[in-house]
Scaffold this active site. Structure first.
Site, PDB file in Angstrom:
ATOM      1  CB  SER A 157     -13.184   7.692   0.900  1.00 14.69           C
ATOM      2  OG  SER A 157     -13.739   7.426  -0.241  1.00 14.69           O
ATOM      3  NE  ARG A 178      -7.994  -5.680   0.456  1.00 13.68           N
ATOM      4  CZ  ARG A 178      -8.939  -6.496  -0.061  1.00 13.68           C
ATOM      5  NH1 ARG A 178      -8.958  -6.319  -1.561  1.00 13.68           N
ATOM      6  NH2 ARG A 178      -9.732  -7.187   0.556  1.00 13.68           N
ATOM      7  N   GLY A 179      -2.635  -0.471   0.526  1.00 15.41           N
ATOM      8  CA  GLY A 179      -1.773   0.398  -0.124  1.00 15.41           C
ATOM      9  C   GLY A 179      -2.538   1.370  -1.010  1.00 15.41           C
ATOM     10  CG  LEU A 196      -4.460   7.094   1.592  1.00 16.49           C
ATOM     11  CD1 LEU A 196      -5.687   7.849   0.883  1.00 16.49           C
ATOM     12  CD2 LEU A 196      -4.527   7.194   3.148  1.00 16.49           C
ATOM     13  CB  THR A 197       0.183   4.566  -0.496  1.00 16.79           C
ATOM     14  OG1 THR A 197       0.287   4.694   1.028  1.00 16.79           O
ATOM     15  CG2 THR A 197       1.668   4.973  -0.794  1.00 16.79           C
ATOM     16  CB  SER A 240     -11.477  12.960   7.514  1.00 15.29           C
ATOM     17  OG  SER A 240     -10.626  12.077   7.101  1.00 15.29           O
ATOM     18  CE1 TYR A 249      -5.178  12.802   3.042  1.00 12.46           C
ATOM     19  CE2 TYR A 249      -6.173  13.104   5.071  1.00 12.46           C
ATOM     20  CZ  TYR A 249      -6.222  12.800   3.786  1.00 12.46           C
ATOM     21  OH  TYR A 249      -7.461  12.180   3.175  1.00 12.46           O
ATOM     22  CG  PHE A 304     -12.034  22.751  -0.501  1.00 12.28           C
ATOM     23  CD1 PHE A 304     -10.937  21.846  -0.570  1.00 12.28           C
ATOM     24  CD2 PHE A 304     -11.306  23.879   0.267  1.00 12.28           C
ATOM     25  CE1 PHE A 304      -9.613  21.659  -0.163  1.00 12.28           C
ATOM     26  CE2 PHE A 304      -9.862  23.753   0.857  1.00 12.28           C
ATOM     27  CZ  PHE A 304      -9.089  22.721   0.638  1.00 12.28           C
TER      28      PHE A 304
END
Length: 409
Positions: free
Chosen positions: A83, A91-92, A94-95, A118, A123, A409
């Site tokens: 998340s 803002r990068g 997640l990457t 989600s 992805y 999971f």
């Protein structure tokens, strides 16, 4: 202020988990569920993005093994809790977390990363491909009858409390692993998580119900379900919601399905997550009144292409050179020779000419045998270089049983 990524300290778990809850709707689970999540957490596998004292990004994983084609299991990282705070999007973050996580998974020697998405659009750019589908059904049991095969008379059904039947449930579940790719070997306490029953889980329905199927005194199947009562002017029209159904053999499976279809004061059986080749579909009198719908399931990402492809079995002998594109994990990019037969598989670097070209995302989709290389080629995502290579390789990657992830999971 610069955002900092770091492995989580146990003292920071409440902030980390709180950010996950907020990102996925803001409704916290019951205290029992929260405490269980803390119990099963591997803190050294949790990544937090921090803006000062504020947790603004989360990513974690579990060290599972997953059943793969060939009747064995392979190590995998079960990616979870990903998340980014709404205030810190674009803002990068997640990457950066995906980069850090995949590097960590590789260092741990786990050749696969697997997740439930989600939002599927997220992805693919990190190399995850949809590898399983799940079946959703809402069956009008007032109009749909169920024929049952021979042998059902030898099955005895009995009610049981889920916690008291836990050993039988887990033994039955474990017997399914070799025959169904995509199922995970449960870690300690994950068995109890599947039967944890709180008011938040019930959603207005009954506590979790359990019925065991037995043959000659041996447990050979179970159904976990909830009842949602409802009445209108025409009478009772309650709903049975099936959380899980596992059975060893067709008679036990049919006996449990017949039981669920026939529960008094109900007119609908909801099955939110079943394998797409679930056998009861061929026993119903009217499949159109079952409201069948397919949904995306597990997303798979080979972290180490050579180790991942060598870890599974193949339906037919194959010798093929794959030209793999992987911009996010460049150690996978290039040509790999996959050679497999009844004795096993080897996948190594090669300078030989390529037979097929594809990205790591397509390898992930095809990995469990539920998505064929042929259909990916028809979508323009796999390119055949050597004539005939696509048909041979697609056959080898395929499977007789649809892969399936039975729980989150």
């Amino acid at each position: 202020m610069t955002t900092e990524l770091r492995v989580l300290k146990p003292s920071e778990w409440d902030k980390w988990y709180g950010n996950v809850v907020l990102a996925f709707g803001g409704v916290a689970g019951a205290p029992e569920h929260t405490e269980m999540m803390r119990t099963i957490t591997h803190f050294d596998r949790l990544i937090g993005a921090w803006d000062g004292a504020e947790c603004v990004g989360t990513a974690g994983s579990f060290p599972f093994r997953v059943s793969v084609p060939g009747g064995t299991t392979a190590p995998m990282a079960g990616v979870s809790g990903v998340s980014v705070a709404a205030t810190h999007r674009r803002r990068g973050i997640l990457t950066s977390m995906m980069r850090r996580q995949l590097d960590d998974i590789r260092e741990r020697g786990e050749p696969l990363a697997v997740l439930w998405a989600s939002e599927p659009v997220i992805y693919g750019r990190f190399g995850y491909g949809m590898a399983t589908r799940q079946l959703k059904a809402s069956i009008d049991t007032g109009r749909v009858s169920l024929a049952v095969p021979e042998g059902t008379d030898g099955i005895r059904l009995r009610r049981a409390k889920p916690d008291e039947a836990l050993a039988d449930l887990e033994a039955i579940y474990a017997r399914q692993l070799a025959g169904r790719p995509g199922m995970i070997v449960r870690l300690p306490d994950w068995d109890r998580l599947q039967i944890l029953d709180t008011p938040a889980d019930q959603g207005g329905g009954s506590p979790l119900q359990c019925v065991l199927a037995e043959r000659d005194g041996e447990a050979v199947g179970y159904a976990l379900y909830r009842l949602h009562p409802s009445w209108d002017d025409s009478g009772a029209n309650g709903t049975v919601t099936v959380q899980d159904l596992q059975a060893v053999g067709a008679p036990a499976h049919a006996a449990l399905a017949r039981f669920l279809f026939g529960i008094d004061l109900t007119s609908t059986v909801n099955m939110p997550n079943r394998p797409v080749d679930d056998g009861w579909q061929h026993l119903v009198s009217d499949v159109r009144r079952c409201s069948l719908r397919q949904w995306d399931g597990l997303y798979v990402r080979p972290v180490e292409v050579g180790a991942a492809l060598a870890a599974r079995g193949y339906r037919a002998p194959v010798d093929v050179v794959l030209d793999v594109e992987d911009a996010f994990c460049p150690w996978n990019a290039g040509r790999w020779r996959l050679s497999a037969d009844a004795e096993g598989a080897v996948c190594e670097r090669t300078s030989d000419a390529a037979d097929l070209a594809l990205s790591v995302r397509e390898l992930g989709s095809a990995y469990l045998g539920g998505v064929t290389l042929r259909e990916l080629a028809d979508a323009g995502r796999v390119r055949e270089i050597a004539p005939g290579a696509l048909a041979r390789t697609s056959l080898a990657f395929g499977g007789e049983v649809a892969p399936w992830g039975p729980h989150n999971f």
